[in-house]
Scaffold this motif. Sequence first.
Motif: not given
Length: 182
Positions: A102-110
Amino acid sequence: MFDYDTPVEFDIPETGYEIASGTTEDGTDWSLKIIAGNVKSASGSSAVRNNCVSLVTLAQFGADKLLLTGDATTETLAFLQKKQAAQIKNLVYFQVPHHGSAGSEPSMAFLKNVNPESIIISVGLLNDSYNLPRASIVETWLACSRLQKKKWVIDYWTREEDKKWSYLNRVVEDVWKAEGYE
């Protein structure tokens, strides 16, 4: 484990820090670059700061690109989006950071930028100590438009279900054999 406090400060050029490159006999260009590392973290947690130092490596063979992210964090992904967006656009292969934690959740832009054709999540076989990859992270990545066009074998841990040997046997017997793997 080490306790990392101060990043080594030098700018990685927009084109990346090239480790090796060349051209194959048939004229295909290839390269291996470090495009992030020692990303500063605002976290008070030494574990998060330690993971922000992961090197992010971009391998390119012709037009095909592979991004290896190690234990990169959400902060690392934000750095990549800000500094290396052009190089990581429309990847063929993407290694989901930090085993799908969970500590590596990407943004929608990414997500929209990298938009991979395939994702790879590195997790030890039957290692359920941390219940990785997280179902929520897998589902987040499956929202990428190019991933939705393919048939996938998907496996992740849930807390409600014991997926050890019985689940592994189902994958081996039903999925892998159906695909021709013995």
